[in-house]
Motif scaffolding. Structure first.
Motif, PDB file in Angstrom:
ATOM      1  N   ARG A 137      -5.283 -10.959   5.554  1.00 22.66           N
ATOM      2  CA  ARG A 137      -6.724 -11.060   5.309  1.00 22.66           C
ATOM      3  C   ARG A 137      -7.054 -12.468   4.874  1.00 22.66           C
ATOM      4  O   ARG A 137      -6.300 -13.099   4.131  1.00 22.66           O
ATOM      5  CB  ARG A 137      -7.138 -10.085   4.213  1.00 22.66           C
TER       6      ARG A 137
ATOM      7  N   GLN B 250       3.188  -0.057   4.762  1.00 28.85           N
ATOM      8  CA  GLN B 250       2.053  -0.950   4.911  1.00 28.85           C
ATOM      9  C   GLN B 250       2.013  -1.959   3.777  1.00 28.85           C
ATOM     10  O   GLN B 250       2.268  -1.625   2.625  1.00 28.85           O
ATOM     11  CB  GLN B 250       0.758  -0.139   4.936  1.00 28.85           C
TER      12      GLN B 250
ATOM     13  N   MET C 196      -4.952   7.688   1.305  1.00 33.34           N
ATOM     14  CA  MET C 196      -4.169   6.524   0.919  1.00 33.34           C
ATOM     15  C   MET C 196      -4.893   5.740  -0.173  1.00 33.34           C
ATOM     16  O   MET C 196      -4.265   5.291  -1.141  1.00 33.34           O
ATOM     17  CB  MET C 196      -3.953   5.646   2.148  1.00 33.34           C
TER      18      MET C 196
ATOM     19  N   GLN D 119      -1.254  -6.284   6.991  1.00 35.28           N
ATOM     20  CA  GLN D 119      -2.631  -6.787   7.035  1.00 35.28           C
ATOM     21  C   GLN D 119      -2.621  -8.229   6.567  1.00 35.28           C
ATOM     22  O   GLN D 119      -2.124  -8.529   5.492  1.00 35.28           O
ATOM     23  CB  GLN D 119      -3.539  -5.996   6.095  1.00 35.28           C
TER      24      GLN D 119
ATOM     25  N   ALA E 119      -7.184   0.217   3.321  1.00 33.67           N
ATOM     26  CA  ALA E 119      -6.124   1.013   3.915  1.00 33.67           C
ATOM     27  C   ALA E 119      -6.262   0.968   5.426  1.00 33.67           C
ATOM     28  O   ALA E 119      -7.364   0.835   5.958  1.00 33.67           O
ATOM     29  CB  ALA E 119      -6.195   2.458   3.447  1.00 33.67           C
ATOM     30  N   TYR E 120      -5.127   1.014   6.071  1.00 36.94           N
ATOM     31  CA  TYR E 120      -5.132   1.183   7.521  1.00 36.94           C
ATOM     32  C   TYR E 120      -4.226   2.365   7.815  1.00 36.94           C
ATOM     33  O   TYR E 120      -3.037   2.331   7.535  1.00 36.94           O
ATOM     34  CB  TYR E 120      -4.618  -0.074   8.221  1.00 36.94           C
ATOM     35  N   ALA E 121      -4.823   3.443   8.320  1.00 38.97           N
ATOM     36  CA  ALA E 121      -4.029   4.627   8.612  1.00 38.97           C
ATOM     37  C   ALA E 121      -4.037   4.843  10.108  1.00 38.97           C
ATOM     38  O   ALA E 121      -5.069   4.671  10.750  1.00 38.97           O
ATOM     39  CB  ALA E 121      -4.621   5.842   7.918  1.00 38.97           C
ATOM     40  N   CYS E 122      -2.887   5.209  10.653  1.00 41.09           N
ATOM     41  CA  CYS E 122      -2.878   5.410  12.090  1.00 41.09           C
ATOM     42  C   CYS E 122      -2.055   6.637  12.444  1.00 41.09           C
ATOM     43  O   CYS E 122      -1.119   6.997  11.748  1.00 41.09           O
ATOM     44  CB  CYS E 122      -2.345   4.201  12.814  1.00 41.09           C
TER      45      CYS E 122
ATOM     46  N   ILE F 101      -4.261  -6.999  11.727  1.00 46.26           N
ATOM     47  CA  ILE F 101      -3.226  -6.009  11.433  1.00 46.26           C
ATOM     48  C   ILE F 101      -2.179  -6.089  12.538  1.00 46.26           C
ATOM     49  O   ILE F 101      -2.504  -5.941  13.715  1.00 46.26           O
ATOM     50  CB  ILE F 101      -3.811  -4.597  11.335  1.00 46.26           C
TER      51      ILE F 101
ATOM     52  N   TYR G  43      -4.984  -4.445  15.293  1.00 47.12           N
ATOM     53  CA  TYR G  43      -6.423  -4.416  15.059  1.00 47.12           C
ATOM     54  C   TYR G  43      -6.854  -5.763  14.526  1.00 47.12           C
ATOM     55  O   TYR G  43      -6.086  -6.466  13.867  1.00 47.12           O
ATOM     56  CB  TYR G  43      -6.749  -3.314  14.039  1.00 47.12           C
TER      57      TYR G  43
ATOM     58  N   LEU H  17       0.820  -1.204   0.000  1.00 45.81           N
ATOM     59  CA  LEU H  17       0.000   0.000   0.000  1.00 45.81           C
ATOM     60  C   LEU H  17       0.855   1.255   0.000  1.00 45.81           C
ATOM     61  O   LEU H  17       0.601   2.194  -0.707  1.00 45.81           O
ATOM     62  CB  LEU H  17      -0.936  -0.006   1.208  1.00 45.81           C
ATOM     63  N   ASP H  18       1.859   1.286   0.857  1.00 48.57           N
ATOM     64  CA  ASP H  18       2.889   2.318   0.761  1.00 48.57           C
ATOM     65  C   ASP H  18       4.103   1.788   1.498  1.00 48.57           C
ATOM     66  O   ASP H  18       4.164   0.595   1.819  1.00 48.57           O
ATOM     67  CB  ASP H  18       2.401   3.680   1.271  1.00 48.57           C
TER      68      ASP H  18
ATOM     69  N   HIS I  82       3.172  -1.961   8.911  1.00 46.25           N
ATOM     70  CA  HIS I  82       1.904  -2.570   9.292  1.00 46.25           C
ATOM     71  C   HIS I  82       1.595  -3.676   8.295  1.00 46.25           C
ATOM     72  O   HIS I  82       1.647  -3.451   7.088  1.00 46.25           O
ATOM     73  CB  HIS I  82       0.784  -1.532   9.233  1.00 46.25           C
TER      74      HIS I  82
ATOM     75  N   PHE J  31      -9.289   1.528   9.874  1.00 49.01           N
ATOM     76  CA  PHE J  31      -9.188   0.512   8.836  1.00 49.01           C
ATOM     77  C   PHE J  31     -10.338   0.752   7.882  1.00 49.01           C
ATOM     78  O   PHE J  31     -11.493   0.826   8.305  1.00 49.01           O
ATOM     79  CB  PHE J  31      -9.276  -0.878   9.455  1.00 49.01           C
TER      80      PHE J  31
END
Lengths: 196, 189, 368, 305
Positions: free
Chosen positions: A88, A31, C81, A86, C300-303, A75, A58, A27-28, A84, C314
C-alpha cells in the motif's frame, strides 16, 4: 502450519531488510501487508516478482478524503508459498499520479485503467489509461471518490417512480412510520452528538 | 336465425377482423429476443428447459432483433445498456412487445440510488408487462408471459403504438438521461 | 481482403452475458479483438459503501449472477478477518456444502453452455434440467433459488432443514450415474471434439502475464494451484479431494477439467455430510441491534476459489457502521479483458463464443 | 391452352401439398426432438402459427434488391416444386420430372436468397451466404457422383421412371440398399442439404446470428420460411424417389418422407456444429472417397446388391 508461518516471516525479512517499510501488518498466516513510500513501490514489486510472487491479484485505490490522500493497493500472490501480499502506498489527492507497473505485471493494464476511471489517479506508462472502460459519456467527478454522491446524481438524471398517496389517516393518529422515523432521527442525534 | 344476406362490412370492420386473426397467431407464437441486460436472465433457462418448457406456449428464442416479437429486458439497465437497448428496440419489426423483469425495471429496485442505473424503464421504452421480484422466480416469469398473451388477446398490448404517438416524449426522456443516444465506437474512432 | 468489423454481443445468442466483443476479421480469421465491458455496471463498490454492514449481505450475491455463493463466502471471510469472528465448526461444513453445490450448478451450466456455441442444444437442455434440481435443493435450504443470502458473517443464516440429506444424496447419485452419459453426449462427441480440440489455446508461458486463475490456469501449468488446496479456507484441509490438472490448455482440456471437478465436488459434499458435527451454525455478530453493528478498523483481502478462479474481496473498514471501501476482484477479469485482447486473435470467428464459454467469462463481475 | 393452365394449377397444388406436408411434419419433429431434450415440445401445428404470425407482421425494407430477392427465392422454389412427382404416377407435368430440372431450378431460389441477403448490407449476412455457397459446393460433389452412378446404371434420369424401376424389382429393391456406400453418402449429403447439424455452418446463431436471415423480419422472413419448407420438401422427396424406391401411392410417400426426415432430425439432435473449413474437408474426404468407390464398384465391376 509452521511452514506457512515461516512464509510470512520469510516475506517480512525479504522486504524489511532492503526497504524502509512504514508499517507491517500480518493479517493471518496467509496474508501480510506493507505500507511503503511511493518511490519504493516499483522496486519492491520487482523484487517480489523475482522471488516468486508472479501473480497480480488485484490493484485498486482507497480514497482517504480526510487525509486528502489516495491509497493505492497492489495485491500479489505466490502459488508455491501461499501468501497474499498487500503493498500500500499513499498519494497526494490533488495530483495523484504513480508510474504504471505494466513492465512488471502486464496484467495490471485494465486494473489501472479502471482505477483511473473511478478515482482519477494517473498512471503514466500505461498506454490507454485515460480511455473510458466501464462508464460511457461520464460527465461528473470520478464516481468512487468519497465526495461523489450517487443519490444526488441519480436524482438529477433519472426520474424516480412516483407513488400516489391513496390512503387516508382515519383517526388522526400519528402514523407508525412517522413515529418510527422520528425515533430513528432522535437516536441518530444521540449517537452522533447532534452533528448532521 | 342468422341472415344469409350478404352485407358488406366497412373497411374498419374488415381491418379489425384481420387484426384479430393476426392477434391469434401473434399470441400463440411469441418469439423472444433475450437481451440479458441484467441478472434476471438467469431464471430464463429453467423456464425454457424441461422444468417449465416455454415452447409449449409457442415461445422460443430468436437470434436477432428483426426476427423477434418480444423484447425481454431482464433486469437493471445501466446507461450503456440503455443506449443499445433503444437501438435494439427500434430495430424490431412491429407489432412488438416489451416485458420488463425484476424490480429494477419498475422503480430501480436495489439499485435505486446508483449513479449508473436508470430507475424507470417505461420512461424510455414502452413496457407492456412487468414481472416483479428480485429475482422473479420461474413461475412468475411464466405467469408474466401468459399475462402478455391475455393483453394481446384483449388488444391492450399497445406499447408499440404508444411509441409512435408519443415519440417526442420518449425521445426527450432518453435524451435527458443519456445526453446522446448515438453510440460512439470506442475502439474504432 | 479488407478487414471487416463484427460484434459479438451485447445482444447475441453466442454471448453469455451482457458484454460485447469487437472483432476485426479477415475472412473467418480474427485479426484484432477487444472486449467492451461496462454494460452491467451498477456502481457496486460505491453502493456497498453506502449500505450498512448487515445490509450488504443482501447486496453482494448480485455481483456475479451465476455463482452468488462465492461472493457471500468471500464477503463473510473478509468481514470475519477484520472483526476476528470465530465461525462454528458446523457452519464451516454447511458453507462447504453450499459452495460445492454452487460449483456443481455453474459447472453444469457452463458445460451445457458448451451446447450453445456448438449448436448441441440437447446437451444444454439436459444440463439445465439437472441444474434446476440443484436450484430446488437451494430453495429448500435457503428459501431462494438463485440469490441465497445464506452465508453471512459469523456462520450461516440458519441450520439445514431436516431431511435435506436425502434430497442431496438422491441428486448426487443420479448425477453420478449419468456422468458417463454426459461425457458421451458432450466432449466425447466427435463433432464437439472437432470444435474444441487444439484450438483456443492459452499458452503455458503467458498464464502469469495475464493473471488467469482457476481452470484456465490449472489446465495450462499442470499443477494443482487451487486455493482450496494452497490456502485452505473453511474446512477444506480436512477433506480429501483431487484437483484435476492438464498441461495442454486447449478448450478440450478446460472442459475436461471442469467435468472432473464435478466428480470431485460430489465426493466433497458426501464427505461433508458424513463429517459434519452438530452444534451452532452462527455466532451472534453484535450485542444489541445488528443494524448498529460496527466492524473495527482494518484491511483485509479474502479470496475463495470460484469456478472461474480466484474471487476476492478487498475490504477497508474505518470502524464505522458502513464499509469504508470494498473492492471486488472478479475472477474472470483477466481472461475476459486481456485474454480476449491478446489470445483471441488468430482464431476463427466460430471460436470467440467458445472462448467466452470455456474460460467462463462472467460479465457482471467484470463490470460490477 | 386449357390443358396447360390445368397443369400449372396442379403444379401449384403440388407445391401447396409439399408445404402443408413438410410444415406439419416439421412440427411433429419439433415435438420428437423436444422429447429427446427432456421436454414436452410445442403443438404439432406450431410451425403454421409461426409462419402465419410472421406474415401478419409489418416489416422493414433494405432496398428493392432485398424485397425482390425474397420473391425470386419463393417463386423459384415454388416453380421447382411444381415439377416434383408425388407418387411414381401422380405428377403435374408428366415427362418433365428429370433430375436435372430440379438441380437447375433449385439454384434460382438459392440465388434469389443469396442476392436478397447480400442486399441487406449486413456483414453477417454476407458471411452466411458465403458459407452457404461453400457448403453447397461441398455436398453437391459426392451427391452428384452417386446420382450419376444411378443414372448410368439405369439409363434414365426421370424420377418417376427411377421409382418404377425400383418397384419393379420387388420389395426393398431400393438404391439405398443396392448401393450401400452410395446410400451412406446420400444420407450425409442430405443432411448437408437440409442444413442439419453438424453441417449447418451458415445458420449458426451463436456465431453469425443466423447468417443470411439476420436482417429479415416480418413478411420477408415469413416468405423465407415458406421457401425453406418447400426446399426441404423438394430435397427429401428427391431422396425418396432416387434412393427409397419412389412411392406406389400417396400413403407410402408420406410414410417414407416422414421416416427420412425424422431419422435425420434425430441424428442431428445429438451433434454439434462443425466449422466451415471442417465441413468442406469432411465432404471432400470420406463421402467423396465412398462415392467414387461406389461408382467404380457399381459401374466397372457391376457389383450391385
Amino acid at each position: 502450519m509452521t511452514n506457512s508461518m515461516s512464509n510470512t516471516e520469510f516475506v517480512t525479512n525479504l522486504v524489511e531488510n532492503q526497504y524502509k517499510v512504514l508499517k507491517t501488518e500480518v493479517l493471518d498466516q496467509y496474508q501480510i501487508a506493507f505500507e511503503v513510500k511511493k518511490e519504493d513501490v516499483h522496486s519492491i514489486l520487482s523484487l517480489l516478482k523475482t522471488s516468486g510472487w508472479i501473480q497480480l491479484s488485484y490493484l485498486s485505490a482507497v480514497d482517504w478524503i480526510k487525509d486528502n490522500e489516495f491509497e493505492v493497493v497492489y495485491i500479489v500472490f505466490n502459488w508455491d508459498k501461499a501468501v497474499h501480499i498487500q503493498i500500500r502506498t499513499r498519494l497526494d489527492r490533488e495530483s495523484a499520479s504513480i508510474n504504471s507497473v505494466l513492465p512488471i505485471y502486464p496484467g495490471c493494464k485494465y486494473y489501472e485503467r479502471e482505477a483511473h476511471e473511478f478515482f482519477g489517479i494517473k498512471f503514466p506508462g500505461n498506454p490507454d489509461y485515460e480511455k473510458q472502460l466501464i462508464l460511457e459519456n461520464w460527465d461528473d467527478i470520478p464516481p468512487l471518490r468519497k465526495d461523489f454522491d450517487p443519490r444526488q446524481y441519480s436524482d438529477k438524471k433519472f426520474s424516480h417512480m412516483e407513488y400516489k398517496n391513496d390512503f387516508v389517516n382515519k383517526d388522526g393518529k400519528v402514523s407508525k412510520q412517522e413515529a418510527r422515523e422520528k425515533r430513528f432521527s432522535d437516536a441518530d442525534k444521540l449517537r452522533t452528538g447532534g452533528k448532521k | 336465425m342468422l341472415s344469409t344476406k350478404f352485407s358488406p362490412m366497412s373497411k374498419e370492420e374488415v381491418d379489425r377482423k384481420w387484426w384479430e386473426i393476426g392477434d391469434f397467431f401473434r399470441r400463440n407464437s411469441l418469439w423472444m429476443l433475450m437481451y440479458c441486460t441484467g441478472c434476471c436472465a438467469i431464471e430464463l433457462p429453467p423456464a425454457m428447459t424441461s422444468a417449465y418448457d416455454m415452447e409449449r406456449l409457442g415461445m422460443g428464442p430468436m437470434a436477432t432483433p428483426r426476427q423477434a416479437d418480444v423484447l425481454l429486458v431482464t433486469g437493471y439497465l445501466s446507461l450503456k445498456t440503455l443506449r443499445r437497448l433503444i437501438y435494439t428496440y427500434e430495430q424490431m419489426s412491429e407489432p412488438k412487445y416489451v416485458v420488463g423483469f425484476g424490480s429494477c425495471t419498475i422503480n430501480g429496485g436495489i439499485y435505486h440510488d446508483s449513479h449508473a442505473v436508470i430507475n424507470q424503464l417505461n420512461k424510455y421504452v414502452p413496457v407492456d408487462v412487468f414481472v416483479a421480484g428480485c429475482m422473479p422466480n420461474t413461475e412468475s416469469v411464466m405467469n408474466g408471459f401468459i399475462d402478455l398473451m391475455d393483453l394481446i388477446k384483449n388488444k391492450k398490448a399497445n406499447g408499440w403504438k404508444d411509441y409512435h404517438e408519443r415519440n417526442d416524449w420518449y425521445k426527450a426522456n432518453q435524451k435527458a438521461a443519456l445526453g446522446e443516444v448515438k453510440i460512439h465506437d470506442e475502439f474504432h474512432e | 481482403m479488407k478487414e471487416m468489423k463484427l460484434f459479438l454481443g451485447p445482444q447475441h445468442p453466442g454471448m453469455s452475458g451482457n458484454a460485447s466483443v469487437h472483432m476485426y476479421v479477415d475472412g473467418d480469421i480474427i485479426k484484432r479483438s477487444y472486449l467492451l465491458p461496462g454494460m452491467l455496471h451498477r456502481g457496486f463498490e460505491k453502493g456497498m459503501e453506502r449500505h450498512l454492514w448487515v445490509n450488504n449481505i443482501s447486496l453482494i450475491p448480485r455481483v456475479c449472477v451465476v455463482e452468488p455463493d462465492t461472493n457471500e463466502m468471500a464477503f463473510a471471510m473478509a468481514v470475519e478477518m477484520i472483526a476476528k469472528l470465530e465461525v462454528p465448526e458446523r457452519a464451516h461444513y454447511i458453507r462447504m456444502i453450499i459452495l460445492e453445490f454452487a460449483r456443481l450448478s455453474i459447472h453444469l451450466m457452463s458445460y451445457g453452455g458448451l451446447g450453445g456455441p456448438t449448436g448441441l442444444y440437447t446437451l444444454m437442455y439436459h444440463a439445465h434440467t439437472d441444474r434446476n434440481t440443484i436450484l430446488n435443493i437451494f430453495e429448500k435450504i435457503t428459501g431462494h433459488r438463485v440469490y441465497h443470502q445464506y452465508i453471512v458473517p459469523g456462520g450461516v443464516r440458519k441450520d439445514l432443514p431436516v431431511g435435506i440429506e436425502k434430497d442431496m444424496h438422491s441428486f448426487l447419485d443420479d448425477l453420478e450415474s449419468r456422468y458417463e452419459e454426459y461425457r458421451d453426449l458432450g466432449i466425447n462427441n466427435l463433432s464437439i471434439q472437432a470444435r474444441i480440440r487444439d484450438t483456443i489455446m492459452l499458452p503455458k508461458e503467458v498464464v502469469w502475464e495475464l493473471g488467469v486463475t482457476g481452470i484456465g490456469m490449472r489446465s495450462a501449468v499442470n499443477k494443482p494451484y487451487d486455493l482450496r488446496k494452497v490456502k485452505p479456507y473453511a474446512r477444506y484441509d480436512q477433506i480429501e479431494f483431487d484437483v484435476p490438472v492438464s498441461d495442454y490448455s486447449d478448450a478440450y482440456a478446460r472442459v475436461d477439467c471442469k467435468l472432473q471437478e464435478v466428480l470431485q465436488s460430489i465426493s466433497i459434499i458426501r464427505q461433508c455430510l458424513i463429517k459434519m458435527p452438530k452444534g451452532d451454525v452462527r455466532v451472534p455478530i453484535s450485542k444489541g441491534q445488528a443494524m448498529r453493528w460496527t466492524v473495527p478498523k482494518g484491511y483485509a483481502y479474502a479470496c475463495v476459489e470460484s469456478s472461474r478462479g480466484e474471487f476476492g474481496y478487498f475490504m477497508v473498514s474505518d470502524g464505522g457502521t458502513h464499509p469504508y471501501r470494498v473492492g471486488v476482484r472478479g475472477a474472470s477479469y483477466p481472461q475476459g479483458l486481456l485474454g480476449v485482447e491478446k489470445y483471441l486473435p488468430g482464431t476463427r470467428l466460430d471460436d470467440a463464443s467458445l472462448w467466452i464459454d470455456t474460460m467462463g467469462v462472467c460479465s457482471p463481475e467484470i463490470d460490477r | 391452352m386449357v390443358d396447360m393452365l390445368l397443369m400449372i394449377l396442379a403444379g401449384v397444388g403440388v407445391a401447396l401439398f409439399g408445404f402443408v406436408l413438410q410444415t406439419s411434419i416439421a412440427g411433429v419433429n419439433r415435438k420428437i426432438v423436444g422429447r429427446i431434450q427432456k421436454r414436452y415440445g410445442p403443438k404439432w401445428y406450431q410451425e403454421f402459427l409461426d409462419i402465419f404470425k410472421l406474415l401478419s407482421k409489418r416489416s422493414v425494407t433494405h432496398g428493392w434488391i432485398f424485397d425482390f430477392g425474397v420473391i425470386m427465392a419463393l417463386g423459384g422454389i415454388i416453380g421447382t416444386a411444381m415439377f416434383m412427382p408425388i407418387t411414381s404416377s401422380l405428377m403435374a407435368f408428366p415427362g418433365y420430372d428429370n433430375f436435372f430440372i430440379f438441380v437447375y431450378l433449385i439454384a434460382v431460389g438459392m440465388l434469389g436468397m443469396a442476392m436478397s441477403a447480400s442486399g441487406s448490407g449486413n456483414p453477417l449476412a454476407s458471411i452466411g451466404v458465403m458459407r452457404a455457397l461453400t457448403t453447397m459446393l461441398a455436398y453437391e460433389v459426392p451427391f452428384m457422383i452417386v446420382v450419376l452412378t444411378i443414372i448410368k446404371l439405369t439409363g434414365t434420369s426421370s424420377l418417376s421412371e427411377l421409382g418404377i424401376l425400383q418397384q419393379a424389382g420387388g420389395d426393398f429393391n431400393w438404391f439405398v440398399i443396392a448401393l450401400p456406400l452410395g446410400g451412406i453418402v446420400a444420407v450425409i449429403s442430405l443432411m448437408g442439404m437440409l442444413g442439419k447439424k453438424p453441417f449447418v455452418t451458415y445458420i449458426a446463431p451463436a456465431e453469425i446470428a443466423s447468417g443470411p436471415m439476420v436482417e429479415y423480419g416480418g413478411k420477408q422472413l415469413g416468405m423465407l420460411f415458406i421457401m425453406h419448407e418447400i426446399t426441404v420438401f423438394i430435397e427429401v422427396s428427391l431422396f425418396v424417389h432416387l434412393f427409397l424406391g419412389g412411392a406406389e401411392n400417396i400413403l407410402f410417400f408420406i410414410i417414407k418422407y416422414f421416416a427420412v426426415y425424422t431419422a435425420l432430425n434425430i441424428m442431428s439432435s445429438v451433434y454439434g456444429r462443425l466449422k466451415i473449413d471442417q465441413v468442406v474437408l469432411f465432404f471432400y474426404k470420406w463421402p467423396l472417397i465412398l462415392a467414387v468407390t461406389q461408382a467404380f464398384i457399381a459401374i466397372y465391376l457391376g457389383w450391385v446388391i
